[in-house]
Design a protein around this motif. Structure first.
Motif, mmCIF file in Angstrom:
data_model
loop_
_atom_site.group_PDB
_atom_site.id
_atom_site.type_symbol
_atom_site.label_atom_id
_atom_site.label_comp_id
_atom_site.label_asym_id
_atom_site.label_seq_id
_atom_site.Cartn_x
_atom_site.Cartn_y
_atom_site.Cartn_z
ATOM 1 N N VAL A 88 0.994 -1.059 0.148
ATOM 2 C CA VAL A 88 0.102 0.284 0.074
ATOM 3 C C VAL A 88 0.803 1.055 0.033
ATOM 4 O O VAL A 88 0.414 2.097 -0.597
ATOM 5 N N VAL A 89 2.145 1.326 0.939
ATOM 6 C CA VAL A 89 2.831 1.760 0.902
ATOM 7 C C VAL A 89 3.391 2.531 -0.706
ATOM 8 O O VAL A 89 3.392 3.677 -1.406
ATOM 9 N N GLY A 90 3.648 1.309 -1.091
ATOM 10 C CA GLY A 90 4.130 1.636 -2.787
ATOM 11 C C GLY A 90 3.622 1.717 -4.036
ATOM 12 O O GLY A 90 3.733 2.732 -4.585
ATOM 13 N N TYR A 91 1.908 1.845 -3.248
ATOM 14 C CA TYR A 91 1.363 2.443 -4.556
ATOM 15 C C TYR A 91 0.973 3.626 -4.350
ATOM 16 O O TYR A 91 0.995 4.775 -5.218
ATOM 17 N N PHE A 92 1.137 4.661 -3.121
ATOM 18 C CA PHE A 92 1.219 6.023 -2.429
ATOM 19 C C PHE A 92 2.429 6.680 -3.387
ATOM 20 O O PHE A 92 2.391 7.167 -4.155
#
Ligand code: KG4
Ligand code: ZN
Length: 342
Positions: free
Chosen positions: A316-320
């Motif tokens: 999810v951090v990767g997505y942001f």
């Protein structure tokens, strides 16, 4: 990019769990975790063995994550990996793997801070969990970490308190070890505590100024207490296990709640988000649930699988970061001490 489907492969290998996940934007399609059993017989994580087990696990775990998500690696938009903090030998496995795969597939590489990921796990899109509004206070409590963070946005985070020695999970596990319970003893203390009286025995709370924590003194006082009592009665632990566990857990929860109350007072922020493996503790869960009524806080606890170490939170951090085009270069190195900063 925001409105399209972006598939992110995420890899986590900072401690003793090898994990890979595939996300479609903020939604988890798969989240595979291989927990390393080998450390149990040593009573704690052995770094060299962890690194070797990651090497064996990483390829099958990634394959499984892709298969469960029903995604071909050619469909991936980016690869996110845990850069740190953690055990160097463990981090190197995930870092090297992620770098090679991103090079092979010619897709962006995204580095992720593990502590930021524990916090942003609250933003995984899932029917069973609600995301907090900014600003909020995040308390990350696990076997390796104990922090209170003021979270102003996805990327602006300020550590306002942290442990000066042991992490809270270590306090649970080391206390359990003194009672002859197997590793990791935290869940067992929780289990026996439910059957005991929390004020049966009294342990001193550490005197640490401000929002920092210290748990090493508690461990020592439990050690002296057990030594003294078992000298008087060799069956003391067996006869009083539930009461001892309840009293230890009560002391630890008091320490955590005192600091949270102080953090709310200092910041004026009443949204509290919990994370890390110790967030599974039934005592801290009910304390936080009660705090909603008692102090008017709004509290958030992610699903259990997003509390313990997992790759979905890295994803999810990767997505942001993907939306920000915040990509890493191929010469990026793992970072065992990687401070969370804004
Ligand atoms: O987040 P985690 O899976 O791994 C890291 O340390 O990063 O957390 C594991 C820690 C261990 O110390 C374990 O004893 C503790 O979380 N833990 C608990 C409970 N479940 C796990 N501690 C107290 N009560 C529990 N129910
Ligand atoms: Zn962790």
């Amino acid at each position: 990019m925001k409105n399209q489907e972006n598939f992110i492969l995420a890899i986590e290998s900072s401690c003793d769990d090898t994990s890979a996940a595939v996300l479609c934007n903020k939604k988890v399609l798969s989240n595979v975790v291989a927990t390393q059993e080998i450390h149990q017989k040593y009573g704690g994580v052995v770094p060299e063995l962890a690194s070797r087990a990651h090497q064996q696990n990483i390829v099958p775990v990634v394959h499984q994550a892709l298969a469960q998500a029903n995604i071909d690696k050619k469909q991936l938009s980016a690869i996110a990996f845990t850069r740190g903090p953690g055990l160097m030998g463990s981090l190197l496995v995930g870092t090297s793997f992620a770098k090679s795969l991103s090079l092979g597939l010619a897709i962006p590489l995204i580095e992720v801070n593990h502590m930021q990921a524990h916090i942003l796990a609250h933003f995984i899109e899932d029917r069973e969990q609600e995301s907090p509004d900014f600003p909020f206070l995040a308390m990350t409590i696990s076997g390796g970490h104990t922090q209170i963070v003021l979270v102003k946005s996805y990327f602006e985070m300020e550590i306002i308190g942290e442990t000066l020695d042991d992490a809270v999970g270590e306090a649970f596990d080391k206390s359990a070890k003194l009672l002859g319970l197997p590793y990791p003893g935290g869940p067992l203390i929780d289990k026996y505590a439910k059957l005991g009286t929390e004020k049966a025995f009294e342990f001193p709370k550490p005197k640490v100024d401000g929002l920092n924590f210290s748990f090493s003194g508690l461990k020592t006082s439990i050690l002296y207490f057990i030594q003294k009592k078992t000298k008087e009665n060799s069956e003391f632990i067996n006869e009083n296990l539930a009461d001892i566990c309840a009293s230890i857990q009560f002391t630890i929860l008091e320490i955590l709640m005192d600091k949270l109350k102080l953090a709310v007072k200092q910041t004026g922020v009443k949204r509290i988000a919990l994370g890390g493996g110790v967030a599974a503790n039934s005592g801290i869960r009910s304390r936080l649930a009660n705090a909603e009524e008692e102090f008017g806080w709004k509290t958030y606890i992610p699903k259990f699988e997003y509390c313990t170490d997992n790759a979905a939170m890295i994803g999810v951090v990767g997505y942001f970061k993907f939306l920000e085009k915040d990509f890493a270069e191929q010469n990026i190195a793992a970072k065992a001490r990687y401070k969370l900063s804004s």
